[in-house]
Enzyme design. Structure first.
Site, short mmCIF file in Angstrom:
data_model
loop_
_atom_site.label_atom_id
_atom_site.label_comp_id
_atom_site.label_asym_id
_atom_site.label_seq_id
_atom_site.Cartn_x
_atom_site.Cartn_y
_atom_site.Cartn_z
N LYS A 34 80.76 11.88 -3.20
CA LYS A 34 81.28 12.54 -1.99
C LYS A 34 82.74 12.13 -1.79
CE LYS A 34 80.37 11.31 2.49
NZ LYS A 34 81.57 11.41 3.33
N ASP A 61 83.57 16.66 1.59
CA ASP A 61 83.18 16.52 3.00
C ASP A 61 84.41 16.58 3.90
OD1 ASP A 61 81.76 15.89 5.29
OD2 ASP A 61 81.62 13.75 4.83
N LYS A 63 84.55 18.63 6.81
CA LYS A 63 84.11 18.94 8.19
C LYS A 63 85.02 19.94 8.90
CE LYS A 63 81.62 14.59 8.93
NZ LYS A 63 81.90 13.80 7.72
N ASP A 66 87.39 25.39 13.14
CA ASP A 66 88.55 26.12 13.65
C ASP A 66 88.08 27.54 14.00
OD1 ASP A 66 91.26 27.02 14.13
OD2 ASP A 66 91.94 25.43 12.81
N THR A 123 76.98 11.40 14.30
CA THR A 123 76.11 10.24 14.60
C THR A 123 76.84 9.22 15.48
OG1 THR A 123 76.67 9.46 12.41
CG2 THR A 123 74.49 10.36 12.68
N ARG A 215 78.97 1.99 1.35
CA ARG A 215 79.19 0.57 1.12
C ARG A 215 78.07 -0.17 0.42
NH1 ARG A 215 81.24 0.23 7.17
NH2 ARG A 215 79.88 2.04 7.18
O1 C5P Z 1 79.33 3.06 3.88
P1 C5P Z 1 78.30 3.99 4.45
O2 C5P Z 1 77.05 4.10 3.61
O3 C5P Z 1 78.01 3.71 5.90
O4 C5P Z 1 79.02 5.42 4.36
C1 C5P Z 1 78.46 6.56 4.87
C2 C5P Z 1 79.25 7.76 4.50
O5 C5P Z 1 78.65 8.87 5.15
C3 C5P Z 1 80.71 7.75 4.96
O6 C5P Z 1 81.47 8.49 4.01
C4 C5P Z 1 80.68 8.47 6.28
O7 C5P Z 1 81.87 9.16 6.57
C5 C5P Z 1 79.57 9.48 6.02
N1 C5P Z 1 78.93 9.99 7.23
C6 C5P Z 1 78.26 9.20 8.15
N2 C5P Z 1 77.67 9.76 9.25
C7 C5P Z 1 77.74 11.06 9.44
C8 C5P Z 1 78.39 11.88 8.52
C9 C5P Z 1 78.98 11.30 7.41
O8 C5P Z 1 78.18 7.99 7.98
N3 C5P Z 1 77.14 11.60 10.49
#
Ligand code: C5P
Length: 238
Positions: A34, A61, A63, A66, A123, A215
């Site tokens: 992603k 991604d 998002k 507009d 979220t 992460r």
């Molecule tokens: O590091 P981690 O596993 O928390 O990363 C989650 C990924 O998912 C990040 O790229 C974050 O921007 C994305 N994301 C999220 N919650 C959302 C939409 C996307 O954590 N509602």
């Protein structure tokens, strides 16, 4: 669409850090990655082409949100990149979502066009923010379901949703409507800034169709082991 591998969130500031990470994997390993706003705004379309050259599946991604005409034209540009998944905000409304679909179809030259996912409520939005800032007087879950159905009825292929919402969306929108879930952590791991986290296995049991994992994999001391563990747990839950 079956996604049998974790989608790795390449939340890196530049291509050097991105490829230093990706080069830890064997060269013949297929990955689903992603690319978000930070990396795309920094490295642009050239990076997407480089990732495609490696044979990776790609979730772009960005998002988009507009007026319909603007989103349609932006989606045509994304469609030409021939990525697998991309995102818009459901809050842009039915006309914007229809226009997004139209734009993707105009841009894609393959018979497997980029699938569009809608973001329902981010979220990071709390029930209090929904009430006080958006002036929405229904529970958060109801707003999420409303947006998911609106997206489905306007040609959108799925949503990005928390593991907790996946089962609810499954019940309302069915199996084929994609539910892609971020906020994944392995048991006992630091949750960081994510509020509502879930293990890969639990997310699969909640009918998520795909995981976005950042992460837990990118910052792991052993990246390959972490990737394998997430994948194994995900497949066990299915
Ligand atoms: O590091 P981690 O596993 O928390 O990363 C989650 C990924 O998912 C990040 O790229 C974050 O921007 C994305 N994301 C999220 N919650 C959302 C939409 C996307 O954590 N509602």
């Amino acid at each position: 669409m079956k996604i049998n591998e974790p989608i790795i969130a390449l939340d890196f500031p530049n291509k050097e850090d991105t490829f230093a990470f990706l080069n830890k994997f064997p060269t013949d390993q297929h990955l689903f990655v992603k690319v978000g706003m930070e990396l795309f705004f920094s490295e642009g379309q050239d990076l997407i082409r480089k990732l495609k050259d490696r044979g990776y599946s790609i979730f772009l991604d960005l998002k988009c949100h507009d007026i319909p005409h603007t989103v349609e034209k932006a989606m045509t540009v994304i469609g030409k990149l021939d990525v697998d998944l991309t995102t818009i905000h459901a809050a842009g409304g039915s006309e914007m979502m229809k226009a997004a679909k139209e734009g993707i179809l105009n841009g894609c030259s393959t018979n497997n066009p980029t699938k569009i996912l809608a973001v329902t409520q981010l979220t990071s939005i709390t029930p209090k923010m929904l009430k006080n800032e958006q002036l929405v007087d229904v529970p958060l879950e109801k707003s999420v379901i409303n947006y998911a159905k609106l997206a489905q009825n306007n040609g959108i292929d799925g949503v990005v949703c928390s593991g907790n919402e996946a089962n609810l969306i499954y019940k309302n929108c069915g199996e084929d409507f994609l539910k892609i879930t971020p906020g994944i952590r392995l048991l006992g791991e630091d949750v960081g800034d994510q509020k509502r986290v879930m293990t890969p296995q639990k997310a699969a049991e909640q009918h998520s169709n795909g995981l976005v994992v950042g992460r837990s994999i990118t910052q792991a001391s052993n990246v390959i082991e972490a990737y394998k563990t997430v994948k194994k747990q995900w497949l066990e839950g299915k």
